[in-house]
Design a protein around this motif. Structure first.
Motif, PDB file in Angstrom:
ATOM      1  N   GLY A 238       0.807  -1.216   0.000  1.00  0.00           N
ATOM      2  CA  GLY A 238       0.000   0.000   0.000  1.00  0.00           C
ATOM      3  C   GLY A 238       0.833   1.256   0.000  1.00  0.00           C
ATOM      4  O   GLY A 238       0.299   2.366  -0.024  1.00  0.00           O
ATOM      5  N   ARG A 239       2.150   1.111   0.017  1.00  0.00           N
ATOM      6  CA  ARG A 239       3.037   2.268   0.100  1.00  0.00           C
ATOM      7  C   ARG A 239       3.794   2.562  -1.193  1.00  0.00           C
ATOM      8  O   ARG A 239       4.707   3.374  -1.210  1.00  0.00           O
ATOM      9  N   THR A 240       3.409   1.891  -2.276  1.00  0.00           N
ATOM     10  CA  THR A 240       3.988   2.160  -3.587  1.00  0.00           C
ATOM     11  C   THR A 240       2.845   2.297  -4.584  1.00  0.00           C
ATOM     12  O   THR A 240       1.932   1.476  -4.588  1.00  0.00           O
ATOM     13  N   TYR A 241       2.907   3.346  -5.401  1.00  0.00           N
ATOM     14  CA  TYR A 241       1.842   3.579  -6.379  1.00  0.00           C
ATOM     15  C   TYR A 241       2.446   4.081  -7.683  1.00  0.00           C
ATOM     16  O   TYR A 241       3.589   4.531  -7.721  1.00  0.00           O
ATOM     17  N   TYR A 242       1.634   3.984  -8.744  1.00  0.00           N
ATOM     18  CA  TYR A 242       2.068   4.481 -10.043  1.00  0.00           C
ATOM     19  C   TYR A 242       1.560   5.902 -10.213  1.00  0.00           C
ATOM     20  O   TYR A 242       0.355   6.165 -10.103  1.00  0.00           O
ATOM     21  N   ASP A 243       2.473   6.830 -10.480  1.00  0.00           N
ATOM     22  CA  ASP A 243       2.120   8.225 -10.698  1.00  0.00           C
ATOM     23  C   ASP A 243       1.997   8.456 -12.195  1.00  0.00           C
ATOM     24  O   ASP A 243       3.003   8.404 -12.919  1.00  0.00           O
ATOM     25  N   GLU A 244       0.792   8.695 -12.650  1.00  0.00           N
ATOM     26  CA  GLU A 244       0.522   8.888 -14.085  1.00  0.00           C
ATOM     27  C   GLU A 244       1.294  10.076 -14.654  1.00  0.00           C
ATOM     28  O   GLU A 244       1.740  10.039 -15.794  1.00  0.00           O
ATOM     29  N   ARG A 245       1.419  11.154 -13.872  1.00  0.00           N
ATOM     30  CA  ARG A 245       2.121  12.342 -14.377  1.00  0.00           C
ATOM     31  C   ARG A 245       3.604  12.074 -14.566  1.00  0.00           C
ATOM     32  O   ARG A 245       4.198  12.486 -15.549  1.00  0.00           O
ATOM     33  N   GLU A 246       4.212  11.381 -13.614  1.00  0.00           N
ATOM     34  CA  GLU A 246       5.644  11.070 -13.712  1.00  0.00           C
ATOM     35  C   GLU A 246       5.918   9.870 -14.607  1.00  0.00           C
ATOM     36  O   GLU A 246       7.038   9.679 -15.048  1.00  0.00           O
ATOM     37  N   ARG A 247       4.896   9.049 -14.784  1.00  0.00           N
ATOM     38  CA  ARG A 247       5.019   7.804 -15.528  1.00  0.00           C
ATOM     39  C   ARG A 247       6.060   6.882 -14.907  1.00  0.00           C
ATOM     40  O   ARG A 247       6.872   6.262 -15.598  1.00  0.00           O
ATOM     41  N   ARG A 248       5.995   6.810 -13.575  1.00  0.00           N
ATOM     42  CA  ARG A 248       6.837   5.876 -12.840  1.00  0.00           C
ATOM     43  C   ARG A 248       6.211   5.600 -11.481  1.00  0.00           C
ATOM     44  O   ARG A 248       5.317   6.308 -11.040  1.00  0.00           O
ATOM     45  N   PHE A 249       6.730   4.569 -10.829  1.00  0.00           N
ATOM     46  CA  PHE A 249       6.234   4.179  -9.523  1.00  0.00           C
ATOM     47  C   PHE A 249       6.912   5.024  -8.444  1.00  0.00           C
ATOM     48  O   PHE A 249       8.104   5.334  -8.542  1.00  0.00           O
ATOM     49  N   VAL A 250       6.145   5.377  -7.429  1.00  0.00           N
ATOM     50  CA  VAL A 250       6.647   6.175  -6.321  1.00  0.00           C
ATOM     51  C   VAL A 250       6.552   5.333  -5.052  1.00  0.00           C
ATOM     52  O   VAL A 250       5.470   4.838  -4.707  1.00  0.00           O
ATOM     53  N   VAL A 251       7.688   5.171  -4.386  1.00  0.00           N
ATOM     54  CA  VAL A 251       7.726   4.492  -3.099  1.00  0.00           C
ATOM     55  C   VAL A 251       7.538   5.573  -2.040  1.00  0.00           C
ATOM     56  O   VAL A 251       8.431   6.382  -1.806  1.00  0.00           O
ATOM     57  N   VAL A 252       6.360   5.591  -1.436  1.00  0.00           N
ATOM     58  CA  VAL A 252       6.036   6.593  -0.432  1.00  0.00           C
ATOM     59  C   VAL A 252       6.870   6.352   0.822  1.00  0.00           C
ATOM     60  O   VAL A 252       7.415   7.292   1.415  1.00  0.00           O
ATOM     61  N   GLU A 253       6.961   5.094   1.215  1.00  0.00           N
ATOM     62  CA  GLU A 253       7.785   4.697   2.363  1.00  0.00           C
ATOM     63  C   GLU A 253       8.206   3.255   2.128  1.00  0.00           C
ATOM     64  O   GLU A 253       7.356   2.382   1.977  1.00  0.00           O
ATOM     65  N   PRO A 254       9.512   2.996   2.078  1.00  0.00           N
ATOM     66  CA  PRO A 254       9.969   1.620   1.859  1.00  0.00           C
ATOM     67  C   PRO A 254       9.473   0.689   2.968  1.00  0.00           C
ATOM     68  O   PRO A 254       9.224   1.112   4.094  1.00  0.00           O
TER      69      PRO A 254
END
Length: 174
Positions: free
Chosen positions: A146-162
């Motif tokens: 639940g702490r990693t999501y795909y950011d459509e604007r960046e076109r990459r996955f964002v790890v909010v907190e490892p």
């Protein structure tokens, strides 16, 4: 370095939820208020591990940044502030994390990221710290969370907190 109490007084923090690694707090939503999530080290991790915890997050971000093929697909959010007994991080708004995907039909972006990350993680670790970083990143990127999501604007996955476990910091196995 501020204490959690000082930060809480300054930002008007509210309890979000209990976590074994430390209770999570947020800044109530109001015009102009910062979007911040704070982990208070009052659980399995003692306050003395706030700085090493933040250091491990930074090491994960550095590992990603040092591998352009991975950095094209992934970004790790860095802490905003490290206190004596807390770590504050950005609190992005997202609705679909990697634990929401149907394993039978994952999106193409997830499959591509998994391929790239798995190939980079297959390289031998260059020391104990690198081994810890790669284990944390494998949990954060190759497992649903639940702490990693795909950011459509960046076109990459964002790890909010490892996905850090107490044993990653020399504590008891989680």
């Amino acid at each position: 370095m501020r204490t959690f109490s000082e930060l809480s007084d300054a930002l008007g923090l509210r309890k979000f939820l209990f976590s074994p690694l430390g209770t999570l707090y947020f800044v109530p939503s109001a015009p102009g208020s910062p979007r911040v999530m704070v982990r208070r080290f009052d659980g399995l991790l003692p306050p003395a591990l706030a700085a090493p915890y933040a250091g491990l997050i930074t090491a994960c971000a550095d590992w990603v940044a040092a591998r352009p093929s991975v950095a094209a697909d992934v970004r790790v959010l860095l802490p905003l502030e490290v206190g004596t007994d807390f770590v504050a991080r950005p609190h992005p708004v997202y609705h679909v994390s990697t634990d929401s995907y149907d394993p039978a039909s994952p999106p193409a972006e997830l499959t591509a990221m998994h391929r790239t990350v798995a190939a980079a993680l297959a390289a031998p670790a260059t020391g104990e710290r690198d081994g810890v970083v790669t284990r944390v990143l494998a949990r954060s990127l190759l497992e649903p969370t639940g702490r990693t999501y795909y950011d459509e604007r960046e076109r990459r996955f964002v790890v909010v907190e490892p996905k850090i476990e107490p044993s990653d910091l020399g504590g008891p196995a989680g």
